[in-house]
Structures are given as structure tokens and as C-alpha cells.
Design a protein around this motif. Sequence first.
Motif: not given
Length: 245
Positions: A31-34, A56-61, A110-114, A133-143
Motif C-alpha cells: 500500500p505504501c508503494l502504491l 480515498a486511497l487510504l481507504a481503498i488500498f 500497522i499497515q494503516s499507520a505506515l 481518526l483517519l487511522c481508525l477509519v483505515a483500520v475499520t475499512d481493512a477489517v
Amino acid sequence: MSGRVALAVALRVLTQLRRDHRTLAMLLVLPCLLISLLWWMFDALPGSAFDRFGPALLAIFPFIVMFLVTSVTTLRERSSGTLERLLSMPLGKLDFLLGYALAFGLLAAIQSALAVGLSILALGLDVTGPVWLLCLVAVTDAVLGTALGLFVSAFAQTEFQAVQFMPLIVIPQLLLCGLFVPRDLLPGVLSAVSDVLPLSYAVDAMARLRWEADTTLVWRDLAVVAGFALAGLGLGAATLRRRTP
């Protein structure tokens, strides 16, 4: 359901992933590379295109990567007979799925924090709302991606079939989430379809955090995404099979 058993499953999954360096690289580095690649593309364009697309990419990847890895990993457990042996022990289906969700949820954090750290600190993404909160949304989306990956793995007999679910489950959400055309400008039917797809709410939450300090609507969107994730885990427990026919 037993929290102790689910935790034991999560530790087992994390131990396996620690030895699988390629999967770890896909989960944490890809995700970091993309995001870096897209920043590079947008950096040469006039305006602030990365600020528009970055949240949006932080939610999609994380959603896509977790869906792909989880569906293939779970199917491998079943086709190798490991899942049948596990379920012959005092282990319920929901314990198994919850353990997977905990393990991949930790990796998602970890992925979202990175990804968020890279976007804000190195790539210059401006965020008005709170970064945590941005990290929390990314983590919830990954779950959410994890839960849907667990669910669809029940309907695949091979790893190739599991990957084939991406055009059905992931691509429509990617097209209608507002990344390419704002959701309020979509034709009526497509807008209605977008309203029932969970990725739309994750992208909306990220966009609000980019532009607004008020987080009221972000929490509403986050609750919708979390509800879909819980529903995905419930459906996964109901459809999980011990072995591949």
C-alpha cells in the motif's frame, strides 16, 4: 464463543504470517508503494490532485489488500485440511473467524499507520480532521476487507476462484465510491447502488477528515462501515465449510 480461543487462533495466524515474508511485504509495504506511485503521478500535475485522491486511497488500498490476502489464506487453510482439524477441536466457527479478524486487524493497524504516516509526513497530504481518526477509519475499512474475504472464501474451491471474486465484490465498490465521480453527481440508479456499498462510506469519511474539522458525520460513516464488517463476519461464520468438496 470464547475470547481465549479466538486469541489463540489470532496468535497462530500471526506466527504463520511472521514466517511468510512475501505476504507480510504485500500487507505492509505494497500500500505504501502504491500511494507513493500515485503521489509521483499527481505531483507533476497542476493543482493539488494528491490532496483530493489521497484520503480515498487510504481507504481503498487496505480494503483491497486485506480482501485478497484473507480470502486466499482462508481457502488455503481449508484445502490443506488444517481448518477441518482445527474445527474438530473445541473451536467454533465464530472463534475461528474472530481470531482471523483480530490477527488481520492488528496487521491492518500497522499497515494503516505506515500508509497514513507516509502520506502526511513524507508526501505532504493535508488533513483538517484528527489524524488518529483517519487511522481508525483505515483500520475499520481493512477489517471490512478481511470480513468480506473470509465470507467469499466459502464459495471458492481454488485460490484462483477466490481471486475471481474481486471483480464482483471489490471493483463495483471501487467505481461507485466517489473516487472517479462525486457520488452526488452519479445517475440516480448508480447513486442508490453506491448508498448500499460500504466502501462509499469509508471514502466519504476520509474525504470529510480531509476538508472538515467537525467529525460528527465521520463517526456516522465509521459506524456504517463497522456494521458491514460485523455482518460480514456473521455471514462468514454461517457459510464457513470444514473442507473443500
